[in-house]
Design an enzyme around this catalytic site. Sequence first.
Site, PDB file in Angstrom:
ATOM      1  N   ARG A 120       0.794  -1.141   0.055  1.00  0.00           N
ATOM      2  CA  ARG A 120       0.039   0.178   0.202  1.00  0.00           C
ATOM      3  C   ARG A 120       0.762   1.186  -0.080  1.00  0.00           C
ATOM      4  NH1 ARG A 120      -2.979  -3.488   3.453  1.00  0.00           N
ATOM      5  NH2 ARG A 120      -5.269  -4.162   2.345  1.00  0.00           N
ATOM      6  N   LYS A 142       2.784  11.067 -11.876  1.00  0.00           N
ATOM      7  CA  LYS A 142       1.659  10.020 -12.500  1.00  0.00           C
ATOM      8  C   LYS A 142       2.645   8.803 -12.810  1.00  0.00           C
ATOM      9  CE  LYS A 142      -1.208  12.952 -15.562  1.00  0.00           C
ATOM     10  NZ  LYS A 142      -1.739  13.289 -16.827  1.00  0.00           N
ATOM     11  N   GLU A 184       8.037  16.546 -26.226  1.00  0.00           N
ATOM     12  CA  GLU A 184       7.481  17.062 -24.816  1.00  0.00           C
ATOM     13  C   GLU A 184       8.132  18.398 -24.597  1.00  0.00           C
ATOM     14  OE1 GLU A 184       5.014  15.747 -23.336  1.00  0.00           O
ATOM     15  OE2 GLU A 184       4.849  13.643 -23.739  1.00  0.00           O
ATOM     16  N   LYS A 226       6.788  22.193 -15.665  1.00  0.00           N
ATOM     17  CA  LYS A 226       5.795  21.082 -15.126  1.00  0.00           C
ATOM     18  C   LYS A 226       5.735  21.331 -13.401  1.00  0.00           C
ATOM     19  CE  LYS A 226       4.612  16.293 -15.542  1.00  0.00           C
ATOM     20  NZ  LYS A 226       4.687  15.139 -16.054  1.00  0.00           N
ATOM     21  N   GLU A 236      -4.769  16.948 -11.478  1.00  0.00           N
ATOM     22  CA  GLU A 236      -5.230  16.979 -12.817  1.00  0.00           C
ATOM     23  C   GLU A 236      -6.848  17.366 -12.880  1.00  0.00           C
ATOM     24  OE1 GLU A 236      -5.138  14.275 -16.756  1.00  0.00           O
ATOM     25  OE2 GLU A 236      -3.283  15.076 -16.259  1.00  0.00           O
ATOM     26  N   ARG A 240      -3.433  21.209 -14.987  1.00  0.00           N
ATOM     27  CA  ARG A 240      -2.604  20.027 -15.472  1.00  0.00           C
ATOM     28  C   ARG A 240      -2.831  19.494 -16.450  1.00  0.00           C
ATOM     29  NH1 ARG A 240       0.297  15.549 -11.489  1.00  0.00           N
ATOM     30  NH2 ARG A 240       1.663  14.713 -12.963  1.00  0.00           N
ATOM     31  N   ASN A 244      -1.378  17.588 -21.395  1.00  0.00           N
ATOM     32  CA  ASN A 244      -1.750  16.612 -22.260  1.00  0.00           C
ATOM     33  C   ASN A 244      -1.937  17.146 -23.892  1.00  0.00           C
ATOM     34  OD1 ASN A 244      -1.819  14.430 -20.624  1.00  0.00           O
ATOM     35  ND2 ASN A 244      -3.525  15.369 -19.624  1.00  0.00           N
ATOM     36  N   HIS A 247      -1.929  14.739 -26.761  1.00  0.00           N
ATOM     37  CA  HIS A 247      -1.994  13.123 -26.044  1.00  0.00           C
ATOM     38  C   HIS A 247      -3.148  12.572 -26.526  1.00  0.00           C
ATOM     39  CE1 HIS A 247       1.484  14.729 -24.191  1.00  0.00           C
ATOM     40  NE2 HIS A 247       1.786  13.580 -23.332  1.00  0.00           N
ATOM     41  N   HIS A 251      -2.237   9.220 -28.074  1.00  0.00           N
ATOM     42  CA  HIS A 251      -2.723   8.033 -27.596  1.00  0.00           C
ATOM     43  C   HIS A 251      -3.553   6.947 -28.283  1.00  0.00           C
ATOM     44  CE1 HIS A 251      -2.190   9.552 -23.217  1.00  0.00           C
ATOM     45  NE2 HIS A 251      -0.717   9.098 -23.894  1.00  0.00           N
ATOM     46  N   HIS A 264       6.213   7.392 -27.938  1.00  0.00           N
ATOM     47  CA  HIS A 264       5.229   8.214 -27.404  1.00  0.00           C
ATOM     48  C   HIS A 264       5.340   9.618 -27.763  1.00  0.00           C
ATOM     49  CE1 HIS A 264       2.628  10.219 -24.405  1.00  0.00           C
ATOM     50  NE2 HIS A 264       3.539  10.763 -24.025  1.00  0.00           N
TER      51      HIS A 264
END
Length: 359
Positions: A120, A142, A184, A226, A236, A240, A244, A247, A251, A264
Amino acid sequence: MQTLTVSLADRSYPIHIGSGLLGQADLILPHLKRKQVAIVSNTTVAPLYMQAVAQPLREAGVSVIEIILPDGEAYKNNATLQIIYDHLLQQRCERNTTLIALGGGVIGDLTGYAAATYLRGVPFIQVPTTLLSQVDSSVGGKTGINHPLGKNMIGAFYQPKLVLADIETLNTLPQRELSAGIAEVIKYGLIRDADFFDWLETNMPALMAVDPAVTSYAIYRSCQNKAEVVAADEHEQGERALLNLGHTFGHAIENAMGYGVWLHGEAVATGTMMAADLSQRMGWLDAAQVARIQTIMQAAKLPITPPDLGADEYLRLMQLDKKVADGRIRLILQQAIGKAIITADYDAEKLKQTLSLTT
């Protein structure tokens, strides 16, 4: 060495950027709760850098477990995650064992998610070795894995204790991977830092040549952008999401073509051009601004034309995006270079026209 801080109250952490940092155990030791670490890397990075990190730690009295995974986006999945768990359990790692991610974005995401979920939650440190991971995926917490139906759909927000970005690792990076990382870097200029975009236009040849001073500045400025965004919106819920840019389109490309076929950053670059095209159709960008974006992508040797999936297939895949709300695809679009917005208020027909632009 330059240092930035991601400001998140009691979970704040430093980002160290410089040359020759891998062997500086003194940068890592203050962040260990006990003298045991598990370094997670892959078959490409481990032969190059595993001992550079592990040996100084061992000399400082730290017990080091080495976990070496297969390399590639295709392995960013549950099966590979289980390999990490298996090693940690077999070695009876406790909650004070720190995981160290040594590699690119895939290793960082996998290790971070393992850290978030093993017992955990155990501490972890990011040691990114690709440009993309140094400027983006290692910062902000992330973590996660891909699912056959969608990229990064399973994961957690879980912050590292430290990010250690050694620019010397970029000297062994293939040109294609370097370009993917630059996608990026360009993103930060497009969404919130027009002056940085101007600087990149001038300095792109030096960045492509991995000039140390130019590369260090590009990483620092990217991480600075960032860090500010993450500090303001860790989970997000607002700003934030602007990170993306490209993206949602990208994606869809990665998913359709098979994870790892397009890198990517390559998919993000093409997705950014698709966002620019739709932004122009919406009357927000003019032709000259779109041309500037295209020119800088080409200077970075990035693809700018999407594969032919058909508008319907793009839409189907884009519906799997995490930003979908109430069944409506929300997109990051450009109002100007240096200013982006997240919106579902776009013309659906114009989106289909953008999705029909193919090779």
